[in-house]
Motif scaffolding. Structure first.
Motif, short mmCIF file in Angstrom:
data_model
loop_
_atom_site.label_atom_id
_atom_site.label_comp_id
_atom_site.label_asym_id
_atom_site.label_seq_id
_atom_site.Cartn_x
_atom_site.Cartn_y
_atom_site.Cartn_z
N LEU A 28 0.53 -1.58 -0.06
CA LEU A 28 0.22 0.15 0.42
C LEU A 28 0.32 1.29 0.16
O LEU A 28 -0.03 2.07 -0.57
CB LEU A 28 -0.83 0.22 0.67
N LEU A 29 1.54 1.02 0.97
CA LEU A 29 3.02 2.02 0.81
C LEU A 29 3.90 2.57 0.02
O LEU A 29 4.58 3.51 -0.36
CB LEU A 29 3.49 2.43 2.16
N GLY A 30 4.33 2.17 -0.76
CA GLY A 30 4.87 1.48 -2.01
C GLY A 30 6.92 1.86 -1.41
O GLY A 30 6.47 1.94 0.04
N ILE A 31 6.89 2.95 -1.94
CA ILE A 31 8.45 3.58 -1.91
C ILE A 31 8.64 4.30 -0.05
O ILE A 31 9.47 4.11 -0.31
CB ILE A 31 8.99 3.56 -3.02
N PHE A 32 7.53 4.82 -0.12
CA PHE A 32 7.09 5.53 1.02
C PHE A 32 7.15 4.82 2.05
O PHE A 32 7.77 5.44 3.43
CB PHE A 32 6.14 6.37 1.56
N CYS A 33 7.11 3.00 2.60
CA CYS A 33 7.74 2.64 3.38
C CYS A 33 8.88 2.97 4.04
O CYS A 33 9.31 2.62 5.59
CB CYS A 33 7.57 0.65 3.25
N VAL A 34 9.96 3.40 3.48
CA VAL A 34 11.53 3.33 3.17
C VAL A 34 11.43 4.64 5.05
O VAL A 34 12.82 4.37 5.56
CB VAL A 34 12.53 4.50 2.24
N ARG A 35 10.85 5.04 4.48
CA ARG A 35 10.17 6.20 6.17
C ARG A 35 10.41 5.63 7.21
O ARG A 35 11.38 5.43 8.45
CB ARG A 35 8.81 6.71 6.27
N HIS A 36 9.30 4.30 7.41
CA HIS A 36 9.48 2.74 8.50
C HIS A 36 11.14 2.00 7.95
O HIS A 36 10.91 1.27 9.11
CB HIS A 36 9.03 2.25 8.90
#
Length: 407
Positions: A280-288
């Motif tokens: 669901l988050l895609g590349i933005f999961c890198v924040r975690h």
């Protein structure tokens, strides 16, 4: 229609009680079966439904819908009769399906029937007394679940308050029931319409408290619903850096819960949904990324008991999904990932000279092989490490997993 109304009244609403109780007495069950049989007989004697009989049809719909599911007041016989009642109502109203019976269409004036049904239900399902009318409650659930897009939208003002009322209840049964309804509503109403008047946000705020310390079956329903709801709340723009949003907030809470949870059943539920939130988050999961990798490696390496094998398998799948979606950041973490994968192969294979024979272990080794392959794709430099391991190590399981990277 007077005799029909009397037949409807003979099917008494069951006494409010525990929704998961084992059942009712044989005499009470016989009474319900007798009342439903009487109603079905009267419907079979009718040739058609007149324009003035919508009230009677609405009562029949409520009665049939309230008895056709598996509840503590129903039996196999009563459920079959209730389903026959619904089928007969479809025939009498010249409807082609349950949805057409409720929402109308080319051949039936169902919208008028549904409006009457909802009016009768709304009179019973008040904030103070809704638990006293389980047949009406389950009739509403039945109506909602038999309506599809675009027929749900016109009745949101009735469906949402009832759903939120059940969601606010203290029993897990009603919470799970309400979460299923919320998922159905979200999937069958346009996203734009759900954002009108902050309806989607109201649903989210009602669900949010259930993210904390809920039973595993409730948590499962919560995350199923949120995976439908969060894309409505969060508009992703992949061409610009995304700010933290509700999906990110829920995901952070999920991985923290997975990290701190000691209950194995709850841990398995959390682990199952990690990969779905990464997608669901895609590349933005890198924040975690830092916390996520720590938690996944911990779940993969700390599976000492048979009860934790599912958690380990879900964590391996999540790791593969993470490598796929966050590949630009994987080179910075390749060493820890590689060590983790080598350790888990060693733990899964009791013998270093032959492969395990049970299907469960072979399935997990297949997940590990997929992770090795994805890691090689994201970090081509690990190929040298693979070749060194295959030449220096005689571990059958490890060689089996690494071979897939060169096939």
């Amino acid at each position: 229609m007077l005799s029909l109304c009397k037949a409807l009244q003979s099917v008494k609403s069951p006494h409010p009680g525990d929704e998961v109780s084992e059942g009712i007495s044989e005499d009470t069950s016989t009474m319900y079966e007798s009342g439903l049989t009487q109603l079905l007989s009267l419907l079979n004697d009718c040739d058609k439904v007149s324009d003035e009989s919508h009230l009677a049809v609405a009562h029949a719909v409520i009665t049939g819908a309230g008895h056709c599911g598996k509840h503590y007041w129903t039996s196999t016989v009563s459920r079959q009769i209730a389903n026959d009642i619904i089928s007969r109502l479809i025939d009498l109203t010249n409807s082609g399906s349950v949805q057409q019976l409720l929402a109308g269409g080319d051949k039936a004036d169902g919208s008028r029937v549904l409006a009457t049904v909802l009016l009768l239900i709304r009179e019973k399902l008040t904030k103070e007394k809704w638990k006293e009318y389980p047949i009406h409650k389950h009739a509403l659930v039945w109506c909602i679940k038999h309506l599809k897009h675009p027929n749900v939208s016109p009745y949101l003002d009735t469906f949402l308050p009832a759903t939120l009322m059940m969601l606010d209840d203290y029993t897990d049964y009603h919470r799970i029931l309400a979460l299923g309804l919320a998922s159905h509503i979200v999937c069958n109403v346009d996203s734009t319409e759900l954002r009108w008047y902050n309806r989607a946000d109201v649903i989210y705020q009602a669900i949010k408290p259930l993210l904390y310390g809920s039973a595993p079956n409730v948590s499962n329903a919560v995350h199923t619903c949120l995976l439908h709801l969060l894309p409505v709340l969060d508009a992703y723009h992949t061409d610009i850096p995304a700010k933290p949003n509700k999906s990110s907030e829920v995901f952070e809470l999920l991985i923290n819960s997975l990290h701190m949870e000691s209950n194995l059943a709850a841990k398995k539920v959390y682990a199952f949904y990690v990969s779905k939130y990464i997608e669901l988050l895609g590349i933005f999961c890198v924040r975690h990324m830092k916390l996520l990798l720590t938690v996944l490696i911990s779940c993969i390496e700390d599976s000492y008991f048979p009860e934790t094998s599912d958690t380990q398998r879900y964590a391996l799948k999540s790791l593969a999904t993470l490598i796929t979606h966050a590949w630009p950041r994987i080179p910075s973490h390749k060493d820890s990932i590689l060590k983790c994968l080598v350790r888990v192969v060693s733990d899964l294979c009791t013998s270093s000279t032959e492969l395990p024979q049970d299907k469960g272990t072979l399935s997990q080794l297949s997940e590990v092989s997929q992770c090795f392959k994805l890691l090689q794709t994201a970090c081509p430099e690990v190929e040298e490490h693979y070749k060194a391991l295959m030449s220096d190590c005689e571990h059958a399981g490890l060689i089996h997993c690494l071979k897939c990277c060169f096939s």
